[in-house]
Design a protein around this motif. Structure first.
Motif, PDB file in Angstrom:
ATOM      1  N   MET A   1     -11.981  57.445  36.218  1.00  0.00           N
ATOM      2  CA  MET A   1     -11.526  56.535  35.197  1.00  0.00           C
ATOM      3  C   MET A   1     -12.685  55.607  34.852  1.00  0.00           C
ATOM      4  O   MET A   1     -12.958  54.646  35.562  1.00  0.00           O
ATOM      5  CB  MET A   1     -10.286  55.838  35.737  1.00  0.00           C
ATOM      6  N   ALA A   3     -14.931  52.714  32.916  1.00  0.00           N
ATOM      7  CA  ALA A   3     -14.629  51.405  32.344  1.00  0.00           C
ATOM      8  C   ALA A   3     -14.503  51.514  30.836  1.00  0.00           C
ATOM      9  O   ALA A   3     -15.189  52.286  30.198  1.00  0.00           O
ATOM     10  CB  ALA A   3     -15.724  50.416  32.711  1.00  0.00           C
ATOM     11  N   LYS A   4     -13.600  50.720  30.252  1.00  0.00           N
ATOM     12  CA  LYS A   4     -13.375  50.751  28.812  1.00  0.00           C
ATOM     13  C   LYS A   4     -14.203  49.715  28.066  1.00  0.00           C
ATOM     14  O   LYS A   4     -14.313  49.770  26.864  1.00  0.00           O
ATOM     15  CB  LYS A   4     -11.896  50.548  28.515  1.00  0.00           C
ATOM     16  N   SER A   5     -14.787  48.751  28.788  1.00  0.00           N
ATOM     17  CA  SER A   5     -15.597  47.718  28.144  1.00  0.00           C
ATOM     18  C   SER A   5     -16.701  47.259  29.098  1.00  0.00           C
ATOM     19  O   SER A   5     -16.658  47.518  30.298  1.00  0.00           O
ATOM     20  CB  SER A   5     -14.735  46.524  27.750  1.00  0.00           C
ATOM     21  N   GLN A   8     -15.267  44.855  31.746  1.00  0.00           N
ATOM     22  CA  GLN A   8     -14.567  45.523  32.838  1.00  0.00           C
ATOM     23  C   GLN A   8     -15.573  46.126  33.823  1.00  0.00           C
ATOM     24  O   GLN A   8     -15.383  46.055  35.033  1.00  0.00           O
ATOM     25  CB  GLN A   8     -13.656  46.617  32.278  1.00  0.00           C
ATOM     26  N   GLN A   9     -16.653  46.687  33.313  1.00  0.00           N
ATOM     27  CA  GLN A   9     -17.672  47.281  34.161  1.00  0.00           C
ATOM     28  C   GLN A   9     -18.365  46.220  35.009  1.00  0.00           C
ATOM     29  O   GLN A   9     -18.599  46.415  36.190  1.00  0.00           O
ATOM     30  CB  GLN A   9     -18.683  48.042  33.297  1.00  0.00           C
ATOM     31  N   THR A  50     -20.292  53.000  35.246  1.00  0.00           N
ATOM     32  CA  THR A  50     -20.089  53.448  33.868  1.00  0.00           C
ATOM     33  C   THR A  50     -21.234  52.961  32.981  1.00  0.00           C
ATOM     34  O   THR A  50     -21.645  51.814  33.082  1.00  0.00           O
ATOM     35  CB  THR A  50     -18.759  52.898  33.319  1.00  0.00           C
ATOM     36  N   LYS A  55     -20.223  50.731  24.454  1.00  0.00           N
ATOM     37  CA  LYS A  55     -18.964  50.108  24.861  1.00  0.00           C
ATOM     38  C   LYS A  55     -18.830  48.727  24.216  1.00  0.00           C
ATOM     39  O   LYS A  55     -19.804  48.011  24.072  1.00  0.00           O
ATOM     40  CB  LYS A  55     -18.905  49.944  26.378  1.00  0.00           C
ATOM     41  N   VAL A  59     -12.118  44.645  25.343  1.00  0.00           N
ATOM     42  CA  VAL A  59     -11.100  45.479  24.686  1.00  0.00           C
ATOM     43  C   VAL A  59      -9.836  44.646  24.602  1.00  0.00           C
ATOM     44  O   VAL A  59      -9.363  44.108  25.601  1.00  0.00           O
ATOM     45  CB  VAL A  59     -10.835  46.774  25.491  1.00  0.00           C
TER      46      VAL A  59
END
Length: 63
Positions: A1, A3-5, A8-9, A50, A55, A59
């Motif tokens: 999974m 990271a989405k941003s 977050q990372q 990630t 990115k 988010v």
């Protein structure tokens, strides 16, 4: 999974460092503090490395 941003990372990296003992847990704030408490080291290892290129910084939550 992954990271989405970027945020977050970064939080996952800080939480992972605290889990490993590289930094004090008391130095964590916000999302990194809750990630350290609620996620396993292996889950954090998936988020932390990630790539950040492409990115968004943050988010937004879906409405």
């Amino acid at each position: 999974m992954p990271a989405k941003s970027k945020a977050q990372q970064k939080a996952a990296g800080a939480a992972l460092a605290a889990k490993r003992g590289d930094i004090k847990k008391s130095e964590l704030k916000g999302a990194s503090r809750s990630m350290e408490k609620s996620m396993s080291e292996s889950a954090l290892k998936e988020l932390a490395p990630t790539k950040r290129k492409g990115k968004p910084e943050h988010v937004s939550k879906p409405a």
